[in-house]
Design an enzyme around this catalytic site. Sequence first.
Site, PDB file in Angstrom:
ATOM      1  N   CYS A  85      -5.626   8.044   7.202  1.00  0.00           N
ATOM      2  CA  CYS A  85      -5.639   9.191   5.730  1.00  0.00           C
ATOM      3  C   CYS A  85      -6.131   8.291   4.762  1.00  0.00           C
ATOM      4  CB  CYS A  85      -4.069   9.038   5.844  1.00  0.00           C
ATOM      5  SG  CYS A  85      -3.169   9.517   4.229  1.00  0.00           S
ATOM      6  N   CYS A  88      -4.038   6.823   2.338  1.00  0.00           N
ATOM      7  CA  CYS A  88      -3.519   5.387   2.787  1.00  0.00           C
ATOM      8  C   CYS A  88      -4.355   4.612   2.388  1.00  0.00           C
ATOM      9  CB  CYS A  88      -2.961   5.058   4.507  1.00  0.00           C
ATOM     10  SG  CYS A  88      -1.457   6.571   4.541  1.00  0.00           S
TER      11      CYS A  88
END
Length: 229
Positions: A85, A88
């Site tokens: 992600c 992230c």
Amino acid sequence: MSFLDLSVFSMGMWSLGAGALGAAVLSLILANTDLFLTKSVTATLEFLEDIELKTLDNESPKTFKARELWEHHGAVIMAVRRPGCFLCREEAAELSTLKPQLDQLGVPLYAVVKEKIGSEVEDFQPYFKGKIFLDERKKFYGPQKRKMMYMGFLRLGVWQNFFRARSKGFSGNLEGEGFILGGVYVIGPGKQGILLEHREKEFGDKVDPASVLEAAKKIKPHTSASEEK
């Protein structure tokens, strides 16, 4: 079709359209509240200490208790929602900017992931300047695991987070489980306890690095019983 029938039909279609629009607006409003979010439960040191983690060594992975990460020097630990992600990766990169200061304090930086798929962890490593371990039972994402499903994409804050990370040049992929929300912990050595616990509220709700550093500065050197004598 008579004029009366046409009027009734038109009114029915208008009502259906208005109802659909109203439902869409209501869904959008509800998605941007916390009504349907799973309430977080504060973790205890006792809960975290006994979590089983694994090293990511493919040849001979080692299983150990999580307390080993912080029992002597404390630790900053990121529970990564999904390594691929881009949100992230943004948070990991920001935490990694603290690495020189954490090193001066003698506080290590770690991350845990909930799964290992292909080269996802290896591809995440350039963004994160600490060791990464596997939490197969997803305990660091509890005690009450919180999920944000597809309705999360209707949240204004999520889209703001998307644009923020994209504008900084972060990119990613869709590999792996990404609905169980993550977080960040700052834990002191021994029984000093949890000094900071940030729970991701929505996709891209990252921790404030200044808060992490402030908590890390509160970590007290661990003194064993033998050293106190």
